[in-house]
Write a protein that holds these residues in place. Sequence first.
Motif, mmCIF file in Angstrom:
data_model
loop_
_atom_site.group_PDB
_atom_site.id
_atom_site.type_symbol
_atom_site.label_atom_id
_atom_site.label_comp_id
_atom_site.label_asym_id
_atom_site.label_seq_id
_atom_site.Cartn_x
_atom_site.Cartn_y
_atom_site.Cartn_z
ATOM 1 N N PRO A 232 1.498 0.425 -5.722
ATOM 2 C CA PRO A 232 1.790 1.500 -4.767
ATOM 3 C C PRO A 232 1.137 2.821 -5.150
ATOM 4 O O PRO A 232 0.612 3.534 -4.276
ATOM 5 C CB PRO A 232 3.323 1.597 -4.815
ATOM 6 N N GLU A 233 1.094 3.169 -6.450
ATOM 7 C CA GLU A 233 0.558 4.482 -6.869
ATOM 8 C C GLU A 233 -0.929 4.633 -6.535
ATOM 9 O O GLU A 233 -1.452 5.752 -6.566
ATOM 10 C CB GLU A 233 0.699 4.717 -8.375
ATOM 11 N N GLN A 234 -1.622 3.539 -6.260
ATOM 12 C CA GLN A 234 -3.053 3.643 -5.960
ATOM 13 C C GLN A 234 -3.316 4.211 -4.565
ATOM 14 O O GLN A 234 -4.446 4.570 -4.244
ATOM 15 C CB GLN A 234 -3.713 2.259 -6.048
ATOM 16 N N ILE A 235 -2.256 4.252 -3.748
ATOM 17 C CA ILE A 235 -2.431 4.660 -2.344
ATOM 18 C C ILE A 235 -1.932 6.086 -2.146
ATOM 19 O O ILE A 235 -0.832 6.435 -2.578
ATOM 20 C CB ILE A 235 -1.645 3.708 -1.421
ATOM 21 N N LEU A 236 -2.737 6.902 -1.446
ATOM 22 C CA LEU A 236 -2.299 8.260 -1.122
ATOM 23 C C LEU A 236 -1.186 8.207 -0.075
ATOM 24 O O LEU A 236 -1.382 7.666 1.010
ATOM 25 C CB LEU A 236 -3.461 9.083 -0.571
ATOM 26 N N GLN A 271 -15.664 -3.057 0.782
ATOM 27 C CA GLN A 271 -14.666 -2.178 0.175
ATOM 28 C C GLN A 271 -13.509 -1.955 1.152
ATOM 29 O O GLN A 271 -13.675 -2.033 2.372
ATOM 30 C CB GLN A 271 -15.296 -0.849 -0.195
ATOM 31 N N LEU A 272 -12.353 -1.663 0.570
ATOM 32 C CA LEU A 272 -11.155 -1.386 1.370
ATOM 33 C C LEU A 272 -10.572 -0.069 0.893
ATOM 34 O O LEU A 272 -10.538 0.206 -0.315
ATOM 35 C CB LEU A 272 -10.107 -2.494 1.142
ATOM 36 N N THR A 273 -10.110 0.756 1.835
ATOM 37 C CA THR A 273 -9.306 1.908 1.430
ATOM 38 C C THR A 273 -8.006 1.909 2.231
ATOM 39 O O THR A 273 -7.940 1.315 3.317
ATOM 40 C CB THR A 273 -10.062 3.237 1.576
ATOM 41 N N VAL A 274 -6.986 2.539 1.681
ATOM 42 C CA VAL A 274 -5.681 2.587 2.337
ATOM 43 C C VAL A 274 -5.157 4.026 2.249
ATOM 44 O O VAL A 274 -5.168 4.634 1.177
ATOM 45 C CB VAL A 274 -4.675 1.617 1.673
ATOM 46 N N LEU A 275 -4.720 4.559 3.386
ATOM 47 C CA LEU A 275 -4.187 5.926 3.453
ATOM 48 C C LEU A 275 -2.857 5.893 4.194
ATOM 49 O O LEU A 275 -2.738 5.213 5.213
ATOM 50 C CB LEU A 275 -5.160 6.828 4.227
ATOM 51 N N VAL A 276 -1.867 6.608 3.678
ATOM 52 C CA VAL A 276 -0.560 6.674 4.350
ATOM 53 C C VAL A 276 -0.190 8.152 4.445
ATOM 54 O O VAL A 276 0.379 8.730 3.506
ATOM 55 C CB VAL A 276 0.508 5.882 3.579
ATOM 56 N N THR A 277 -0.526 8.762 5.549
ATOM 57 C CA THR A 277 -0.355 10.215 5.685
ATOM 58 C C THR A 277 -0.054 10.574 7.141
ATOM 59 O O THR A 277 -0.354 9.800 8.046
ATOM 60 C CB THR A 277 -1.656 10.968 5.302
ATOM 61 N N PRO A 278 0.463 11.791 7.343
ATOM 62 C CA PRO A 278 0.496 12.282 8.713
ATOM 63 C C PRO A 278 -0.931 12.317 9.263
ATOM 64 O O PRO A 278 -1.886 12.567 8.518
ATOM 65 C CB PRO A 278 1.065 13.698 8.571
ATOM 66 N N GLN A 279 -1.043 12.061 10.560
ATOM 67 C CA GLN A 279 -2.364 12.072 11.192
ATOM 68 C C GLN A 279 -2.234 12.611 12.614
ATOM 69 O O GLN A 279 -1.214 12.385 13.273
ATOM 70 C CB GLN A 279 -2.942 10.645 11.222
#
Length: 430
Positions: A232-236, A271-279
Motif C-alpha cells: 500500500p505505501e507504494q501508492i500515492l 509499466q503500471l502506475t497507480v494514483l489514489v487522489t482527489p481529481q
Amino acid sequence: MSTALSNSLAGAAGAASSDISAAPLRIGLIGFGCVGQGVYDILQRLPGLVAEVRRIAVKDPTKPRSLPVSAFSFDANELLHDPELDVLVEAIDDAPEAFRLVSAALGQGRKVVTANKAMVAQHLPELLALQHEFGGTLLYEAAVCGSIPIIRTLDSYFGHEPLRSVSGIFNGSSNYVLTRMGDDGSEYGAALAQAQAQGFAETDPTLDMAAFDPRSKAVILAAHAYGVALRPEQILNLGIESISATDIAYAALSGQKIKVVAGLYLLPDNQLTVLVTPQFVSRTSPLYTVDDEFNGVVIDAEFAGTQFLRGRGAGGHPTGSAVLADVAALRGNYRYAYAKLAAPQLAYTTDLEIEIYLRTSNEVLLDQLGFTDITEEADEDGYIVGYVPLDTLLHHRDALRKAGAFAARTGNVRPATTQPADALALATAE
Ligand SMILES: NC(=O)c1ccc[n+]([C@@H]2O[C@H](COP(=O)([O-])OP(=O)(O)OC[C@H]3O[C@@H](n4cnc5c(N)ncnc54)[C@H](OP(=O)(O)O)[C@@H]3O)[C@@H](O)[C@H]2O)c1
C-alpha cells in the motif's frame, strides 16, 4: 439432439440439481456490525441460497443486540475450531485480528470470505501462500466497491486481456461527503457526520477521508487486473480532510466536480502506475454522476473497449450481497485464478510528473514540491496549478496532510524527464 450432447446436458443438469439439493452451507459469521448484520438479514430473506448462519462471534458481551445473547459467541476462536462450519465469514473492524483469524482458518485449509480490504491489501502474498500450501480458499469481493462485482470481473473475465486503465470511485463515504458539499453546500465536518450516521464510514474515518481505504482497494485490483503485487505505501493516496468550499467552487467554475479517483494506468514500456487522489472530473466522464455512497469503476480494455460498472459501495445490504455472492461461489468450489499474477509482465513506476491543483499557505511546502509549468497561481485563494514529480509528492504525503493542504490532480501525467509536449495520454476513460 445427438445422444452425446443430450447425455452431457443431462449430466450437467444432474450436477446442478444435486448441488441445489445439497445440505446448506454452514456459515460461521465473525462480526455482527454493519456488514455481519447485512449478511444475516439477507439470508433470512433468501432461504433459497442454501446457506445458513450456524454461529456468530462478536466481541463485546455488554452490547445490546437484535438477537438474543444466546445466539452469540464472544470468542471467535471457537468458530475457528468448529469442524461443523463449512465457511467462515470474517466481517470485523480490526485488520490485525482479521489477519490472525483468516490466516489461521486458511492454515486449516478452510473456505473463508472476508470484507476486510486493509487486511487483504497488507497480506495478499501470505494469504496466497497459505491457500497454496493448505488448499483452502479465500474470496473477498465485498472488500472492493461493496456490491460491484469488480474482482471477479477482472480476475475471471479480463484475466487474460490487457487493460489500458481501471479507474473509479472506490470509497462510498468520501464520495458521500463530496456530494453533500457540492450539492447542498454542507461544511466538511457536517457532511462527514452525516456519512457516519448513515453507516457508510469506517470506524476510523481517517481510512476513508485520507484515502487509505481506496488505496487498499487499488492494491487488490492491481494484483487481479495487472498481475502487479504492490505494498500500500507504494501508492500515492491523498484525501479530502482539508477540502473547502473554495476547492468545490474552483471545480464548478469549469463545470467539473471533485471526486476521489483511484486509477491504475498502463504506461508505455510495460509499466503500471497507480494514483489514489482527489481529481477534477468533467461532465463527459461516467464518474461525474456517481454520487452519494455509490461507487463506479471504468474498465478500459484493449479489445473489449470501455465498460462502466456502478453500484452501492457501502452499507449492510450491498456489502452483505457481495459476501453472499462469494459464499454461493464457494458452493461451486470457485477460486480466483490470479492469471496475470502467475505470469507477471509489468513493472510498477512512480517516475512521473503529475499536474495538480494545490491549495496551501505553507510556503516551505510549496518550495519543497518543486512545481514546474505553472498555469495558474492565485495568492488570494492560496492555490497553484502545475506539475510536480510523483516521487516528491509521495515523499511529502504526510507533510501535506499535517499542513492541512488540499491537492487534486487534473488528470494530466507525463514522464518525469520529458518536456510538456510529451504529456502522456492517460486517464482517457475518465
Ligand atoms: N460498512 C461497510 O459498508 C463496509 C463495506 C465494505 C467492507 N467493509 C468491511 O467490513 C468489515 C466490517 O465492517 P463493519 O462496517 O461491519 O464494522 P462494524 O459495524 O464496526 O462491526 C464490526 C463488528 O466486528 C466485531 N468484532 C470486532 N473485533 C472482533 C473480534 N476480535 N472478535 C469478534 N468480533 C469482533 C464487532 O463486535 P461488537 O459488536 O461486539 O463490537 C462488530 O460486531 C471491515 O473490514 C470493513 O472494512 C465494510
